[in-house]
Scaffold this motif. Structure first.
Motif, PDB file in Angstrom:
ATOM      1  N   ARG A  44      30.623  -1.090  86.682  1.00  0.00           N
ATOM      2  CA  ARG A  44      30.357  -0.890  88.109  1.00  0.00           C
ATOM      3  C   ARG A  44      29.912  -2.174  88.804  1.00  0.00           C
ATOM      4  O   ARG A  44      29.997  -2.273  90.032  1.00  0.00           O
ATOM      5  CB  ARG A  44      29.310   0.207  88.306  1.00  0.00           C
ATOM      6  N   ALA A 103      32.589  -3.865  90.976  1.00  0.00           N
ATOM      7  CA  ALA A 103      33.208  -3.065  92.041  1.00  0.00           C
ATOM      8  C   ALA A 103      33.500  -3.899  93.279  1.00  0.00           C
ATOM      9  O   ALA A 103      34.443  -3.604  94.019  1.00  0.00           O
ATOM     10  CB  ALA A 103      32.311  -1.885  92.392  1.00  0.00           C
ATOM     11  N   HIS A 104      32.721  -4.968  93.493  1.00  0.00           N
ATOM     12  CA  HIS A 104      32.918  -5.765  94.704  1.00  0.00           C
ATOM     13  C   HIS A 104      34.087  -6.728  94.596  1.00  0.00           C
ATOM     14  O   HIS A 104      34.397  -7.423  95.560  1.00  0.00           O
ATOM     15  CB  HIS A 104      31.643  -6.551  95.019  1.00  0.00           C
ATOM     16  N   ARG A 159      36.997  -5.848  94.379  1.00  0.00           N
ATOM     17  CA  ARG A 159      38.120  -5.202  95.059  1.00  0.00           C
ATOM     18  C   ARG A 159      38.193  -5.709  96.489  1.00  0.00           C
ATOM     19  O   ARG A 159      37.161  -5.995  97.090  1.00  0.00           O
ATOM     20  CB  ARG A 159      37.844  -3.685  95.062  1.00  0.00           C
ATOM     21  N   TRP A 160      39.404  -5.810  97.035  1.00  0.00           N
ATOM     22  CA  TRP A 160      39.495  -6.209  98.445  1.00  0.00           C
ATOM     23  C   TRP A 160      40.254  -5.179  99.280  1.00  0.00           C
ATOM     24  O   TRP A 160      40.606  -5.427 100.406  1.00  0.00           O
ATOM     25  CB  TRP A 160      40.175  -7.572  98.584  1.00  0.00           C
ATOM     26  N   GLY A 182      40.199  -7.985 102.724  1.00  0.00           N
ATOM     27  CA  GLY A 182      39.149  -7.086 103.214  1.00  0.00           C
ATOM     28  C   GLY A 182      38.001  -7.021 102.225  1.00  0.00           C
ATOM     29  O   GLY A 182      37.852  -7.866 101.355  1.00  0.00           O
ATOM     30  N   GLU A 183      37.188  -5.968 102.364  1.00  0.00           N
ATOM     31  CA  GLU A 183      36.071  -5.781 101.435  1.00  0.00           C
ATOM     32  C   GLU A 183      36.288  -4.490 100.682  1.00  0.00           C
ATOM     33  O   GLU A 183      37.049  -3.637 101.101  1.00  0.00           O
ATOM     34  CB  GLU A 183      34.761  -5.691 102.206  1.00  0.00           C
ATOM     35  N   ALA A 184      35.543  -4.346  99.613  1.00  0.00           N
ATOM     36  CA  ALA A 184      35.644  -3.123  98.832  1.00  0.00           C
ATOM     37  C   ALA A 184      35.068  -1.958  99.640  1.00  0.00           C
ATOM     38  O   ALA A 184      33.950  -2.045 100.136  1.00  0.00           O
ATOM     39  CB  ALA A 184      34.880  -3.274  97.532  1.00  0.00           C
TER      40      ALA A 184
END
Lengths: 209, 130
Positions: free
Chosen positions: A201, A204-205, A207-208, B58-60
């Motif tokens: 976890r 998780a950041h 990801r875009w 973008g952002e998550a």
């Protein structure tokens, strides 16, 4: 040399065959084979009336040979049968699917749906490359993807991890009943995926989307 | 129009009846008042193609809901029936994010580069009279 010339005499077959692509323009609408499609106009809302009018005017795609107007047809079941089918033998796959119904007593249809629902993962993992290293990032999945994964796991589990001499319909019925009770290998696999997502976890950041 | 700078000056009088832009370009290329401002290597004509834009990173989305869900899982040993509330919240968040992304992509008053390219392929700028 004769061998190289001989291949020119063979009848031409396309080297690429369209498996997943649809040749239809997006202008075409999907066919609706259900008998309940003809509802009297008074019961329809304005949007539905518009939709009905559109259907009379627009071009419609050709119906598949597996489309039926019977009330017993289930799109989920059809999808599962298609996934289980090998070498195009639909009759065999359908036979395998109808047999566990005799083994499962009460409402096999809803048992099947609930079992698959219990097998669906909520979060998946996607491989994201960052700084030259690839990480497994927890990612929300679309409904289609989740249903597909559940069915795929069920089929692979039935094919690989059972005793050689048991029939497919027996293995399927056992697995479906276990999944209905939230036990068994498929649900375990789903939980393993969730565990891995929970362990990762922190990423998780990455990801875009 | 694949015309070099020097020839452009001769065509200057012909293009006078055309647009104001042609006049300005001709003035920039002319050698009448000292050195020319522009010395084009390639012809001064538009391509029948638009450059594709770089996707903005973008952002998550839905990270908070995901972390809540994972905390609930950790407490209750990955039991989905107990954590059903967090699951539904997560699903709603994901759906909203998907709708937002779809809506954002198509609008903002501009043609997407892909759409522009298809249109230009069908109706290209005439480079020479056939």
């Amino acid at each position: 040399m004769a061998a190289s010339v001989r291949h020119l005499l063979k009848p031409w077959t396309p080297s690429l065959c369209l498996v997943r692509w649809s040749r239809y323009n997006s202008y075409y609408l999907d066919p609706d084979p259900s008998k309940d499609a003809r509802v009297p106009d008074s019961e329809l809302s304005p949007e539905q009336k518009e939709l009905q009018e559109l259907k009379t005017v627009r071009r419609i795609k050709a119906a598949l040979s597996s489309d039926t107007s019977s009330p017993f047809s289930d799109p989920l079941m059809s999808k599962f049968i298609n996934m289980m089918m090998q070498d195009g033998s639909k009759i065999l796959a359908r036979g395998i699917m109808t047999q566990p119904r005799e083994e499962i007593e009460c409402s096999p249809h809803s048992v099947f749906q609930q079992a698959l629902e219990n097998c669906k993962p909520i979060i998946g993992l996607a491989s994201v490359q960052k700084g030259g290293k690839s990480y497994q990032v927890p990612v929300p999945l679309t409904d289609n993807r989740r249903g597909f994964l559940a069915m795929k796991w069920m089929i692979t589990e039935c094919r690989d991890n059972k005793h050689r001499r048991t029939h497919m319909y027996e293995k399927l019925s056992q697995e479906l009943l276990a999944a209905f009770a939230n036990e068994g290998n498929v649900v375990k696999r789903k939980h393993d995926l969730h565990r891995m997502a929970e362990a990762n976890r922190a990423y998780a950041h990455y990801r875009w989307w | 129009m694949f015309i070099t700078g020097a020839v452009y000056i001769r065509h200057y009088r012909k293009a006078m009846s055309g647009s104001v832009i042609q006049e300005k370009v001709a003035k920039l290329l002319s050698r009448q008042s000292g050195k020319p401002v522009l010395r084009p290597i390639k012809p001064l004509a538009l391509k029948n193609e638009v450059a594709s834009r770089k996707l903005k990173k973008g952002e998550a989305t839905c990270v908070t809901e995901m972390s809540l869900l994972m905390a609930c899982w950790k407490q209750n040993d990955f039991n989905n029936t107990v954590c059903s509330k967090e699951v539904s919240v997560f699903y709603t968040c994901v759906e909203k994010a998907q709708n937002k992304a779809k809506a954002k992509q198509g609008t903002q008053g501009r043609l997407l580069p892909k759409e522009a390219n298809t249109l230009l392929k069908r109706f290209p700028n005439q480079s020479s009279e056939i």
